[in-house]
Scaffold this motif. Structure first.
Motif, PDB file in Angstrom:
ATOM      1  N   ARG A 102     -15.070  39.234 -31.677  1.00 35.91           N
ATOM      2  CA  ARG A 102     -14.854  39.228 -29.988  1.00 35.91           C
ATOM      3  C   ARG A 102     -15.161  37.948 -29.671  1.00 35.91           C
ATOM      4  N   TYR A 103     -14.193  36.315 -30.238  1.00 40.24           N
ATOM      5  CA  TYR A 103     -14.656  35.169 -30.018  1.00 40.24           C
ATOM      6  C   TYR A 103     -12.957  35.389 -30.347  1.00 40.24           C
ATOM      7  N   ILE A 104     -12.247  35.769 -30.662  1.00 36.43           N
ATOM      8  CA  ILE A 104     -10.648  35.891 -30.382  1.00 36.43           C
ATOM      9  C   ILE A 104     -10.435  36.972 -29.590  1.00 36.43           C
ATOM     10  N   ALA A 105     -11.105  37.914 -29.312  1.00 41.80           N
ATOM     11  CA  ALA A 105     -10.471  39.028 -27.878  1.00 41.80           C
ATOM     12  C   ALA A 105     -10.779  38.495 -26.583  1.00 41.80           C
ATOM     13  N   SER A 106     -11.768  36.933 -26.202  1.00 44.44           N
ATOM     14  CA  SER A 106     -12.158  36.701 -25.724  1.00 44.44           C
ATOM     15  C   SER A 106     -10.812  35.763 -25.027  1.00 44.44           C
ATOM     16  N   CYS A 107     -11.047  35.493 -25.943  1.00 47.23           N
ATOM     17  CA  CYS A 107      -9.893  33.672 -26.476  1.00 47.23           C
ATOM     18  C   CYS A 107      -8.282  34.731 -26.135  1.00 47.23           C
ATOM     19  N   ARG A 108      -8.023  35.819 -26.515  1.00 52.44           N
ATOM     20  CA  ARG A 108      -6.569  36.447 -25.590  1.00 52.44           C
ATOM     21  C   ARG A 108      -6.951  36.932 -24.247  1.00 52.44           C
ATOM     22  N   ASP A 109      -8.360  37.428 -23.822  1.00 56.58           N
ATOM     23  CA  ASP A 109      -8.271  37.603 -22.811  1.00 56.58           C
ATOM     24  C   ASP A 109      -8.091  36.460 -21.811  1.00 56.58           C
ATOM     25  N   LYS A 110      -8.331  34.808 -22.150  1.00 54.23           N
ATOM     26  CA  LYS A 110      -8.130  33.938 -21.300  1.00 54.23           C
ATOM     27  C   LYS A 110      -6.832  32.831 -21.596  1.00 54.23           C
ATOM     28  N   ALA A 111      -6.079  33.552 -22.175  1.00 51.71           N
ATOM     29  CA  ALA A 111      -4.758  33.317 -22.446  1.00 51.71           C
ATOM     30  C   ALA A 111      -3.380  33.883 -21.517  1.00 51.71           C
ATOM     31  N   PHE A 112      -4.193  35.254 -21.425  1.00 52.47           N
ATOM     32  CA  PHE A 112      -3.421  36.079 -19.962  1.00 52.47           C
ATOM     33  C   PHE A 112      -4.291  36.106 -18.980  1.00 52.47           C
ATOM     34  N   GLN A 113      -5.092  35.533 -19.024  1.00 54.77           N
ATOM     35  CA  GLN A 113      -5.363  34.897 -17.381  1.00 54.77           C
ATOM     36  C   GLN A 113      -4.405  33.217 -16.933  1.00 54.77           C
ATOM     37  N   LEU A 114      -4.373  32.906 -18.085  1.00 53.57           N
ATOM     38  CA  LEU A 114      -3.885  31.184 -18.025  1.00 53.57           C
ATOM     39  C   LEU A 114      -2.924  31.653 -17.753  1.00 53.57           C
ATOM     40  N   LYS A 115      -1.564  33.030 -18.592  1.00 52.72           N
ATOM     41  CA  LYS A 115      -0.055  33.541 -18.094  1.00 52.72           C
ATOM     42  C   LYS A 115       0.250  33.752 -16.782  1.00 52.72           C
ATOM     43  N   ASP A 116      -0.825  34.405 -16.547  1.00 52.72           N
ATOM     44  CA  ASP A 116      -0.973  34.854 -15.074  1.00 52.72           C
ATOM     45  C   ASP A 116      -0.586  34.073 -14.276  1.00 52.72           C
ATOM     46  N   LEU A 117      -1.829  33.354 -13.602  1.00 52.21           N
ATOM     47  CA  LEU A 117      -1.173  31.932 -12.731  1.00 52.21           C
ATOM     48  C   LEU A 117      -0.468  30.916 -12.999  1.00 52.21           C
ATOM     49  N   SER A 118      -0.117  30.892 -13.908  1.00 52.30           N
ATOM     50  CA  SER A 118       1.278  30.679 -14.251  1.00 52.30           C
ATOM     51  C   SER A 118       2.393  31.098 -13.882  1.00 52.30           C
ATOM     52  N   ASP A 119       3.029  32.474 -14.318  1.00 52.23           N
ATOM     53  CA  ASP A 119       3.683  33.207 -13.589  1.00 52.23           C
ATOM     54  C   ASP A 119       3.281  33.260 -11.824  1.00 52.23           C
ATOM     55  N   LYS A 120       2.757  33.393 -11.480  1.00 53.49           N
ATOM     56  CA  LYS A 120       2.342  33.489 -10.028  1.00 53.49           C
ATOM     57  C   LYS A 120       2.954  31.963  -9.833  1.00 53.49           C
ATOM     58  N   LEU A 121       2.214  30.671 -10.084  1.00 53.04           N
ATOM     59  CA  LEU A 121       2.503  29.477  -9.757  1.00 53.04           C
ATOM     60  C   LEU A 121       4.246  29.143  -9.444  1.00 53.04           C
ATOM     61  N   PHE A 122       4.767  29.757 -11.014  1.00 57.64           N
ATOM     62  CA  PHE A 122       6.205  29.763 -10.942  1.00 57.64           C
ATOM     63  C   PHE A 122       7.002  30.093  -9.880  1.00 57.64           C
ATOM     64  N   GLN A 123       6.852  31.441  -9.335  1.00 51.65           N
ATOM     65  CA  GLN A 123       6.931  32.634  -8.214  1.00 51.65           C
ATOM     66  C   GLN A 123       6.363  31.850  -7.170  1.00 51.65           C
ATOM     67  N   TYR A 124       5.437  31.186  -6.853  1.00 52.47           N
ATOM     68  CA  TYR A 124       4.768  30.529  -5.492  1.00 52.47           C
ATOM     69  C   TYR A 124       6.842  29.681  -5.139  1.00 52.47           C
ATOM     70  N   PHE A 125       6.717  28.585  -6.614  1.00 50.63           N
ATOM     71  CA  PHE A 125       7.627  26.964  -5.762  1.00 50.63           C
ATOM     72  C   PHE A 125       9.153  28.208  -6.201  1.00 50.63           C
ATOM     73  N   LEU A 126       9.532  29.149  -6.882  1.00 49.44           N
ATOM     74  CA  LEU A 126      10.613  29.179  -6.818  1.00 49.44           C
ATOM     75  C   LEU A 126      11.092  29.933  -5.127  1.00 49.44           C
ATOM     76  N   VAL A 127      10.156  30.833  -4.853  1.00 50.80           N
ATOM     77  CA  VAL A 127      10.311  30.980  -3.808  1.00 50.80           C
ATOM     78  C   VAL A 127      10.187  30.225  -2.574  1.00 50.80           C
ATOM     79  N   PHE A 128       9.524  29.476  -2.407  1.00 51.84           N
ATOM     80  CA  PHE A 128       9.349  28.559  -1.498  1.00 51.84           C
ATOM     81  C   PHE A 128       9.842  27.276  -1.354  1.00 51.84           C
ATOM     82  N   GLY A 129      10.467  26.647  -2.870  1.00 48.26           N
ATOM     83  CA  GLY A 129      10.995  25.394  -3.031  1.00 48.26           C
ATOM     84  C   GLY A 129      13.212  26.045  -2.504  1.00 48.26           C
TER      85      GLY A 129
END
Length: 282
Positions: free
Chosen positions: A87-114
């Motif tokens: 359960r703890y490993i699955a939770s870590c994986r879930d949080k890792a995907f949350q961070l990936k999603d945030l980093s992807d959106k941040l990259f898209q934001y600066f790609l578009v606004f740059g």
């Protein structure tokens, strides 16, 4: 001029003469207004970026703190059973995907606004074929994840000027938000039609109560606004009760502009054709 050159840009220069001095006064005043507008735009952009960074730091810190806590438990072997470990490993994986999603959106934001938009290559597309393909692909994807979709498409053969990669990012953001926040018990409605001189697309979905409580930077929606703005269109969204609506307008090409585009394309193809040489034998 001396007052303005000392940095007092709020000082208005009143031109009261109709000679060269009056023209100079008007010119300096226009320049002063331009500098003030530029400073205000830079200030607004700075404040918007500060707000974004503050929100993103909070959104990143929350799953990161949880992940560190779970990893400390795993490293210290403080779990009581194999099920707890998994359960703890699955939770870590879930949080890792949350961070990936945030980093992807941040990259898209600066790609578009740059991108200032001036160096982006816009091409002419048949709106009927293009949007049917993009919307069908994304609708099929969310259906595969268990969402119910009502799809209405009535776009005739009209032409638009667009950047295909920008449009893909636009719909990636919209349908990503649907999969993240939409209620699977309610139908997702996708409408595509023409309105006046625009292609209009609506995406409407219900939201569960827990989704309304989730704090979001709305960075994906800000990216969508910028993409539509660069295409000369408009992007808006509305949240009422438990219904979230996204509205996209992309301008179609007027008939006369389309004729000019076709003539220019024909001339270009004509220039690229190899010249025919007549060979005369003996």
């Amino acid at each position: 001029v001396n007052i303005v050159s000392d940095g007092k840009l709020d000082h208005e220069i009143k031109g009261t003469r109709n000679d060269e001095i009056g023209m100079l006064a008007d010119g300096v005043n226009v320049m002063r207004d331009s500098i003030l507008q530029k400073h205000q735009s830079e200030k607004d952009a700075w404040e918007a970026n500060n707000q974004l960074i503050t929100s993103m730091s909070h959104d990143i810190r929350t799953p990161l703190t949880s992940m560190i806590g779970y990893l400390d438990i795993i490293e210290g072997r403080k779990y009581e059973s194999q099920e707890d470990l998994e359960r703890y490993i699955a939770s870590c994986r879930d949080k890792a995907f949350q961070l990936k999603d945030l980093s992807d959106k941040l990259f898209q934001y600066f790609l578009v606004f740059g991108n200032k938009g001036t160096d982006r290559e816009l091409e002419v597309f048949d709106a009927s074929i293009l949007f049917q393909q993009l919307l069908s692909e994304h609708s099929a994807e969310i259906i595969s994840y268990g969402y119910q979709v009502e799809f209405y498409f009535n776009i005739p053969e009209v032409q638009i000027r667009a950047d295909i990669s920008g449009l893909r990012r636009l719909f990636d953001n919209i349908f990503s938000n649907i999969m993240k926040y939409a209620d699977k018990n309610e139908v997702v409605c996708i409408y595509a039609e023409t309105e006046a001189e625009n292609v209009k697309i609506l995406a409407i979905n219900g939201m569960p109560e827990e989704a309304k409580k989730v704090e979001s930077t709305r960075i994906g929606l800000k990216t969508c606004e910028k993409i539509c703005s660069d295409l000369g269109g408009d992007f808006s969204y509305d949240e009422q009760e438990r219904i979230f609506t996204v509205r996209i307008l992309i301008p179609t090409l007027p008939a006369e502009e389309l004729e000019q585009e076709e003539d220019a394309q024909a001339d270009m193809e004509k220039e690229q054709q190899p010249s025919k040489e007549v060979l005369i034998g003996e």
